[in-house]
Design a protein around this motif. Structure first.
Motif, PDB file in Angstrom:
ATOM      1  N   VAL A 197      -4.941 -13.858  -4.677  1.00  0.00           N
ATOM      2  CA  VAL A 197      -4.533 -12.477  -4.479  1.00  0.00           C
ATOM      3  C   VAL A 197      -3.659 -12.020  -5.633  1.00  0.00           C
ATOM      4  O   VAL A 197      -2.771 -12.749  -6.079  1.00  0.00           O
ATOM      5  N   ASP A 212     -15.038  -8.959   6.406  1.00  0.00           N
ATOM      6  CA  ASP A 212     -14.734  -7.706   5.699  1.00  0.00           C
ATOM      7  C   ASP A 212     -13.538  -6.997   6.332  1.00  0.00           C
ATOM      8  O   ASP A 212     -12.695  -6.445   5.629  1.00  0.00           O
ATOM      9  N   GLU A 226      -6.177  -5.762   1.884  1.00  0.00           N
ATOM     10  CA  GLU A 226      -6.263  -4.799   0.790  1.00  0.00           C
ATOM     11  C   GLU A 226      -5.569  -3.484   1.122  1.00  0.00           C
ATOM     12  O   GLU A 226      -5.101  -2.794   0.224  1.00  0.00           O
ATOM     13  N   GLU A 227      -5.479  -3.145   2.414  1.00  0.00           N
ATOM     14  CA  GLU A 227      -4.762  -1.925   2.815  1.00  0.00           C
ATOM     15  C   GLU A 227      -3.294  -1.972   2.413  1.00  0.00           C
ATOM     16  O   GLU A 227      -2.654  -0.948   2.265  1.00  0.00           O
ATOM     17  N   TYR A 239      -0.623  -8.085 -13.284  1.00  0.00           N
ATOM     18  CA  TYR A 239      -0.752  -8.522 -11.902  1.00  0.00           C
ATOM     19  C   TYR A 239       0.222  -9.660 -11.649  1.00  0.00           C
ATOM     20  O   TYR A 239       0.316 -10.594 -12.452  1.00  0.00           O
ATOM     21  N   CYS A 255      -2.781  -5.180  -1.837  1.00  0.00           N
ATOM     22  CA  CYS A 255      -3.107  -6.463  -2.460  1.00  0.00           C
ATOM     23  C   CYS A 255      -4.544  -6.395  -2.979  1.00  0.00           C
ATOM     24  O   CYS A 255      -5.382  -5.714  -2.405  1.00  0.00           O
ATOM     25  N   VAL A 256      -4.813  -7.125  -4.041  1.00  0.00           N
ATOM     26  CA  VAL A 256      -6.154  -7.183  -4.610  1.00  0.00           C
ATOM     27  C   VAL A 256      -6.659  -8.607  -4.415  1.00  0.00           C
ATOM     28  O   VAL A 256      -6.166  -9.539  -5.059  1.00  0.00           O
ATOM     29  N   ILE A 257      -7.619  -8.786  -3.513  1.00  0.00           N
ATOM     30  CA  ILE A 257      -8.176 -10.117  -3.286  1.00  0.00           C
ATOM     31  C   ILE A 257      -9.180 -10.394  -4.392  1.00  0.00           C
ATOM     32  O   ILE A 257     -10.173  -9.699  -4.538  1.00  0.00           O
ATOM     33  N   LYS A 258      -8.900 -11.432  -5.164  1.00  0.00           N
ATOM     34  CA  LYS A 258      -9.783 -11.834  -6.254  1.00  0.00           C
ATOM     35  C   LYS A 258     -10.802 -12.862  -5.789  1.00  0.00           C
ATOM     36  O   LYS A 258     -11.897 -12.927  -6.334  1.00  0.00           O
ATOM     37  N   VAL A 267     -10.367  -8.848   5.338  1.00  0.00           N
ATOM     38  CA  VAL A 267     -10.087  -8.567   3.923  1.00  0.00           C
ATOM     39  C   VAL A 267      -9.531  -7.156   3.766  1.00  0.00           C
ATOM     40  O   VAL A 267      -8.563  -6.933   3.030  1.00  0.00           O
ATOM     41  N   ALA A 268     -10.104  -6.198   4.469  1.00  0.00           N
ATOM     42  CA  ALA A 268      -9.638  -4.806   4.380  1.00  0.00           C
ATOM     43  C   ALA A 268      -8.180  -4.692   4.820  1.00  0.00           C
ATOM     44  O   ALA A 268      -7.407  -3.928   4.231  1.00  0.00           O
ATOM     45  N   GLY A 320       0.819  -1.215   0.000  1.00  0.00           N
ATOM     46  CA  GLY A 320       0.000   0.000   0.000  1.00  0.00           C
ATOM     47  C   GLY A 320       0.847   1.256   0.000  1.00  0.00           C
ATOM     48  O   GLY A 320       0.515   2.235  -0.655  1.00  0.00           O
TER      49      GLY A 320
END
Length: 157
Positions: free
Chosen positions: A119, A98, A105-106, A131, A109-112, A101-102, A19
Motif C-alpha cells: 500500500v 473488490d 482505497e476510500e 509515496y 490509500c493506493v493498493i499496489k 479493496v474499495a 481520504g
C-alpha cells in the motif's frame, strides 16, 4: 465489530481518514508517517480479511479450469451447468474482494498489490510528490519512494 467499516472505526481507533485529507486532490503536506501509522493495524486487519477470499478465488479458478477440461475432453452432460455455477461463485468472491479493496482505497490509500499487501500513501517529501510505502507485516510505515519508481526504489524514511 467489522473493522473495515467507515466512520465508527475511525473514531474508535483514532485512525486518520486519508481520504478526507485528499479532498480536491490536495497533497498531504500534513500527512507524515506518524499521521498514517495508526492505519497500519487497520490495514493489517483489512488484508487478513482479504486473504481467505484470495485463497477462495484461487480454488474457484482451479475448479473452473478442471470443469472446462472435463467439457473439452468428453463433454460431460452436467458440466456446463456446474461451470456456470462456479463462474457465478467466482464473480461473487471477486466482488467481495473488490468491496474490501474499495474500503481501503476510500481512505486515500493506493493498493499496489493485493497479493503482497502493498500500500502507498501520497505525500510530500522535500517539496516533491512521493509515496509513503507499507508492506503487509511491517510494524509501521517506514519507507517512501518516488511516484514513478515503485517498490524497487523504496528508501527508509
Amino acid at each position: 465489530m467489522h473493522v473495515l467499516g467507515h466512520g465508527v472505526v475511525a473514531e474508535e481507533k483514532g485512525l486518520v481518514d486519508v481520504g478526507l485529507l485528499l479532498r480536491g486532490k490536495e497533497l498531504l503536506d500534513r500527512l507524515r508517517p506518524e499521521a498514517v501509522s495508526p492505519l497500519v493495524g487497520w490495514l493489517a486487519e483489512a488484508f487478513r480479511n482479504i486473504a481467505p477470499l484470495r485463497e477462495q478465488a484461487v480454488r474457484q479458478n482451479a475448479e473452473i479450469a478442471k470443469l472446462e477440461e472435463h467439457i473439452r475432453s468428453n463433454g460431460g452432460s452436467h458440466a456446463p451447468g456446474q461451470l456456470a455455477g462456479k463462474r457465478r461463485e467466482l464473480r461473487e468472491t471477486s466482488d467481495q474482494i473488490d468491496w474490501q479493496v474499495a474500503l481501503v482505497e476510500e481512505r486515500g490509500c493506493v493498493i499496489k498489490s493485493v497479493q503482497q499487501g502493498l500500500v502507498d500513501f501520497p505525500s510530500i517529501r522535500e517539496g516533491r510528490e512521493v509515496y509513503l510505502c507499507w508492506l503487509e507485516g511491517e510494524p509501521e510505515i517506514g519507507y517512501w519512494h518516488d511516484m514513478d519508481v515503485g517498490f524497487a526504489g523504496r528508501q527508509p524514511l
